[in-house]
Design a protein around this motif. Structure first.
Motif, PDB file in Angstrom:
ATOM      1  N   PHE A 174       0.749  -1.170  -0.033  1.00 16.40           N
ATOM      2  CA  PHE A 174      -0.077  -0.159   0.138  1.00 16.40           C
ATOM      3  C   PHE A 174       0.708   1.506  -0.130  1.00 16.40           C
ATOM      4  CE2 PHE A 174      -2.573  -3.221   2.288  1.00 16.40           C
ATOM      5  CZ  PHE A 174      -3.885  -3.154   1.325  1.00 16.40           C
ATOM      6  N   LYS A 175       1.815   1.288  -0.912  1.00 14.89           N
ATOM      7  CA  LYS A 175       2.710   2.433  -0.796  1.00 14.89           C
ATOM      8  C   LYS A 175       1.779   3.804  -1.291  1.00 14.89           C
ATOM      9  CE  LYS A 175       7.026   0.119  -1.916  1.00 14.89           C
ATOM     10  NZ  LYS A 175       8.171   0.158  -2.709  1.00 14.89           N
ATOM     11  N   PRO A 176       2.055   4.968  -0.643  1.00 13.07           N
ATOM     12  CA  PRO A 176       1.612   6.119  -1.230  1.00 13.07           C
ATOM     13  C   PRO A 176       1.412   6.318  -2.661  1.00 13.07           C
ATOM     14  CG  PRO A 176       2.761   6.552   0.822  1.00 13.07           C
ATOM     15  CD  PRO A 176       3.290   5.329   0.229  1.00 13.07           C
ATOM     16  N   ASN A 177       0.386   6.975  -2.964  1.00  9.65           N
ATOM     17  CA  ASN A 177       0.120   7.346  -4.430  1.00  9.65           C
ATOM     18  C   ASN A 177       0.107   6.225  -5.481  1.00  9.65           C
ATOM     19  OD1 ASN A 177       0.485  10.317  -3.810  1.00  9.65           O
ATOM     20  ND2 ASN A 177       2.535  10.234  -3.854  1.00  9.65           N
ATOM     21  N   THR A 178      -0.206   4.846  -4.970  1.00  4.44           N
ATOM     22  CA  THR A 178      -0.725   3.976  -5.774  1.00  4.44           C
ATOM     23  C   THR A 178      -2.186   3.646  -5.802  1.00  4.44           C
ATOM     24  OG1 THR A 178      -0.486   2.321  -3.934  1.00  4.44           O
ATOM     25  CG2 THR A 178       1.425   2.941  -5.158  1.00  4.44           C
ATOM     26  N   VAL A 179      -2.830   2.830  -6.777  1.00  9.01           N
ATOM     27  CA  VAL A 179      -4.136   2.501  -6.759  1.00  9.01           C
ATOM     28  C   VAL A 179      -4.545   1.727  -5.451  1.00  9.01           C
ATOM     29  CG1 VAL A 179      -5.805   1.307  -7.812  1.00  9.01           C
ATOM     30  CG2 VAL A 179      -4.199   2.418  -9.345  1.00  9.01           C
ATOM     31  N   ALA A 180      -3.555   0.777  -4.870  1.00  8.71           N
ATOM     32  CA  ALA A 180      -4.311  -0.023  -3.849  1.00  8.71           C
ATOM     33  C   ALA A 180      -4.058   1.123  -2.427  1.00  8.71           C
ATOM     34  CB  ALA A 180      -2.970  -0.791  -3.554  1.00  8.71           C
ATOM     35  N   SER A 181      -3.257   1.850  -2.653  1.00  6.24           N
ATOM     36  CA  SER A 181      -3.273   2.938  -1.526  1.00  6.24           C
ATOM     37  C   SER A 181      -4.521   3.919  -1.510  1.00  6.24           C
ATOM     38  CB  SER A 181      -2.063   3.996  -1.557  1.00  6.24           C
ATOM     39  OG  SER A 181      -2.005   4.956  -0.341  1.00  6.24           O
ATOM     40  N   ARG A 182      -4.874   4.404  -2.556  1.00  8.76           N
ATOM     41  CA  ARG A 182      -6.013   5.119  -2.519  1.00  8.76           C
ATOM     42  C   ARG A 182      -7.330   4.514  -2.175  1.00  8.76           C
ATOM     43  NH1 ARG A 182      -2.991   7.409  -6.953  1.00  8.76           N
ATOM     44  NH2 ARG A 182      -3.759   6.112  -8.091  1.00  8.76           N
ATOM     45  N   GLU A 183      -7.441   3.219  -2.681  1.00  2.00           N
ATOM     46  CA  GLU A 183      -8.576   2.232  -2.282  1.00  2.00           C
ATOM     47  C   GLU A 183      -8.456   2.137  -0.621  1.00  2.00           C
ATOM     48  OE1 GLU A 183     -11.882  -0.215  -2.129  1.00  2.00           O
ATOM     49  OE2 GLU A 183     -11.206   1.378  -3.635  1.00  2.00           O
ATOM     50  N   ARG A 184      -7.406   1.767  -0.076  1.00  2.00           N
ATOM     51  CA  ARG A 184      -7.594   1.648   1.162  1.00  2.00           C
ATOM     52  C   ARG A 184      -7.791   2.703   2.083  1.00  2.00           C
ATOM     53  NH1 ARG A 184      -6.928  -1.440   5.417  1.00  2.00           N
ATOM     54  NH2 ARG A 184      -5.628  -0.671   7.163  1.00  2.00           N
ATOM     55  N   VAL A 185      -7.408   3.946   1.520  1.00  2.00           N
ATOM     56  CA  VAL A 185      -7.704   4.996   2.299  1.00  2.00           C
ATOM     57  C   VAL A 185      -9.090   5.564   2.137  1.00  2.00           C
ATOM     58  CG1 VAL A 185      -7.440   7.906   2.047  1.00  2.00           C
ATOM     59  CG2 VAL A 185      -5.402   6.262   2.026  1.00  2.00           C
ATOM     60  N   ARG A 186      -9.497   5.273   0.933  1.00  2.80           N
ATOM     61  CA  ARG A 186     -11.169   5.280   0.702  1.00  2.80           C
ATOM     62  C   ARG A 186     -11.950   4.297   2.036  1.00  2.80           C
ATOM     63  NH1 ARG A 186     -15.382   2.814  -1.018  1.00  2.80           N
ATOM     64  NH2 ARG A 186     -14.094   0.950  -1.591  1.00  2.80           N
ATOM     65  N   ARG A 187     -11.366   3.214   2.104  1.00  2.00           N
ATOM     66  CA  ARG A 187     -11.986   2.425   2.722  1.00  2.00           C
ATOM     67  C   ARG A 187     -11.797   2.929   4.521  1.00  2.00           C
ATOM     68  NH1 ARG A 187     -10.593  -4.028   0.993  1.00  2.00           N
ATOM     69  NH2 ARG A 187     -11.161  -3.537  -1.328  1.00  2.00           N
ATOM     70  N   ILE A 188     -10.639   3.581   4.781  1.00  2.00           N
ATOM     71  CA  ILE A 188     -10.384   3.940   5.935  1.00  2.00           C
ATOM     72  C   ILE A 188     -11.614   4.990   6.247  1.00  2.00           C
ATOM     73  CG2 ILE A 188      -9.002   5.421   7.380  1.00  2.00           C
ATOM     74  CD1 ILE A 188      -6.529   3.655   6.227  1.00  2.00           C
ATOM     75  N   LYS A 189     -11.769   6.151   5.290  1.00  2.00           N
ATOM     76  CA  LYS A 189     -12.549   7.005   5.311  1.00  2.00           C
ATOM     77  C   LYS A 189     -13.897   6.601   5.614  1.00  2.00           C
ATOM     78  CE  LYS A 189     -10.040  10.553   2.569  1.00  2.00           C
ATOM     79  NZ  LYS A 189      -9.899  11.357   1.316  1.00  2.00           N
ATOM     80  N   GLN A 190     -14.220   5.477   5.235  1.00  2.00           N
ATOM     81  CA  GLN A 190     -15.747   4.874   5.258  1.00  2.00           C
ATOM     82  C   GLN A 190     -15.855   4.593   7.033  1.00  2.00           C
ATOM     83  OE1 GLN A 190     -16.080   1.854   2.043  1.00  2.00           O
ATOM     84  NE2 GLN A 190     -17.791   2.549   1.745  1.00  2.00           N
ATOM     85  N   VAL A 191     -14.704   3.975   7.406  1.00  2.00           N
ATOM     86  CA  VAL A 191     -14.618   3.798   8.860  1.00  2.00           C
ATOM     87  C   VAL A 191     -14.889   4.895   9.490  1.00  2.00           C
ATOM     88  CG1 VAL A 191     -13.514   2.533  10.833  1.00  2.00           C
ATOM     89  CG2 VAL A 191     -13.583   1.620   8.349  1.00  2.00           C
ATOM     90  N   LEU A 192     -14.057   5.986   9.470  1.00  2.00           N
ATOM     91  CA  LEU A 192     -14.065   7.042  10.095  1.00  2.00           C
ATOM     92  C   LEU A 192     -15.180   7.742  10.205  1.00  2.00           C
ATOM     93  CD1 LEU A 192     -10.450   8.326   9.242  1.00  2.00           C
ATOM     94  CD2 LEU A 192     -11.223   6.980  11.542  1.00  2.00           C
ATOM     95  N   ASN A 193     -16.182   7.760   8.902  1.00  2.00           N
ATOM     96  CA  ASN A 193     -17.286   8.415   8.785  1.00  2.00           C
ATOM     97  C   ASN A 193     -18.650   7.667   9.192  1.00  2.00           C
ATOM     98  OD1 ASN A 193     -16.080  10.627   7.432  1.00  2.00           O
ATOM     99  ND2 ASN A 193     -16.430   9.708   5.450  1.00  2.00           N
ATOM    100  N   GLY A 194     -18.244   6.628   9.814  1.00  2.00           N
ATOM    101  CA  GLY A 194     -19.367   5.719  10.290  1.00  2.00           C
ATOM    102  C   GLY A 194     -20.277   4.867   9.247  1.00  2.00           C
ATOM    103  N   GLU A 195     -19.608   4.913   8.102  1.00  2.00           N
ATOM    104  CA  GLU A 195     -20.352   4.217   6.986  1.00  2.00           C
ATOM    105  C   GLU A 195     -19.943   2.740   6.887  1.00  2.00           C
ATOM    106  OE1 GLU A 195     -18.979   6.113   3.524  1.00  2.00           O
ATOM    107  OE2 GLU A 195     -19.672   8.136   4.203  1.00  2.00           O
ATOM    108  N   CYS A 196     -19.206   2.170   7.749  1.00  2.00           N
ATOM    109  CA  CYS A 196     -18.564   0.923   7.541  1.00  2.00           C
ATOM    110  C   CYS A 196     -18.250   0.691   8.941  1.00  2.00           C
ATOM    111  CB  CYS A 196     -17.714   0.925   6.625  1.00  2.00           C
ATOM    112  SG  CYS A 196     -16.792  -1.102   6.619  1.00  2.00           S
ATOM    113  N   ILE A 197     -18.540  -0.657   9.666  1.00  2.00           N
ATOM    114  CA  ILE A 197     -18.364  -0.857  11.043  1.00  2.00           C
ATOM    115  C   ILE A 197     -17.121  -1.804  10.860  1.00  2.00           C
ATOM    116  CG2 ILE A 197     -19.093  -2.472  12.988  1.00  2.00           C
ATOM    117  CD1 ILE A 197     -21.742  -1.935  12.023  1.00  2.00           C
TER     118      ILE A 197
END
Length: 212
Positions: A174-197
């Motif tokens: 998950f190195k920064p500025n890669t597709v895998a990193s951006r996808e994981r950051v998106r999932r992290i934001k879902q958790v932080l926003n309460g959209e995913c348990i």
């Protein structure tokens, strides 16, 4: 023949138990030295605000402040922040199997009862592996921030910080500025926003947050 087999199994189990007890005692003796560099430093001192500290714990180890160094019901197959520290500070070479049992025992009976959660967090932030760049292995969030973003940890914007946080389960995946990193950051934001348990370390890859 059956009796001999039972005796042999019992003997091996006893030897393993003695070895693990010995390993725990040795770890206890090393404890003050291993954590001395972090005892007088707080997460804030290394550039981690209270908000970002909470984010780190929420994503890396959601029950960190409540658990006893390991997470039930699967302490042998998961890795808490405390267990990660044990692996880094108490093993020259870590392998699965008996070493995982040893890691779990040290986390539960040596580190967690004697080292505060704040010191554990500071040590984790200072020593965690954050991938390899230009042939150099990076350790600690400060070195990671300077190497991946040419900034100090405290200077990172929110997405840059989340990009470092996203690396933890697989730093070179998950190195920064890669597709895998951006996808994981998106999932992290879902958790932080309460959209995913997300409640357990066993869900660290956030696969339950994969649907868009």
């Amino acid at each position: 023949m059956k009796r001999k087999l039972i005796y042999l199994v019992a003997l091996l189990c006893g030897a393993l138990a003695i070895y693990e007890v010995y390993a725990v005692v040795i770890a206890y003796q090393k404890l003050p030295h291993q954590f001395a560099p972090y005892a007088s430093v707080s997460p804030k001192d290394i550039g981690l605000s209270k908000k970002r500290q909470d984010i780190l714990v929420t994503i890396q180890d959601p029950t960190f402040f409540e658990h006893s160094g390991i997470e039930w019901p699967s302490p042998i197959t998961t890795t808490t922040i405390t267990q990660s520290l044990v692996k880094k500070l108490f093993f020259k070479k870590f392998t699965k199997g008996f070493k995982k049992i040893e890691q779990t025992l040290i986390a539960r009976f040596v580190v967690n009862p004697n080292i505060s959660k704040e010191i554990q967090l500071t040590a984790f932030m200072s020593t965690v592996y954050l991938g390899e760049k230009d042939g150099i292995q990076l350790f600690g969030f400060e070195q990671g921030a300077r190497s991946w973003f040419n900034k100090s940890l405290s200077e990172l914007d929110d997405d840059e910080y989340l990009s470092l946080l996203a690396m933890l389960p697989g730093p070179n995946m998950f190195k920064p500025n890669t597709v895998a990193s951006r996808e994981r950051v998106r999932r992290i934001k879902q958790v932080l926003n309460g959209e995913c348990i997300y409640e357990h370390v066993s869900q660290i890859f956030l696969e339950q947050c994969s649907e868009r």
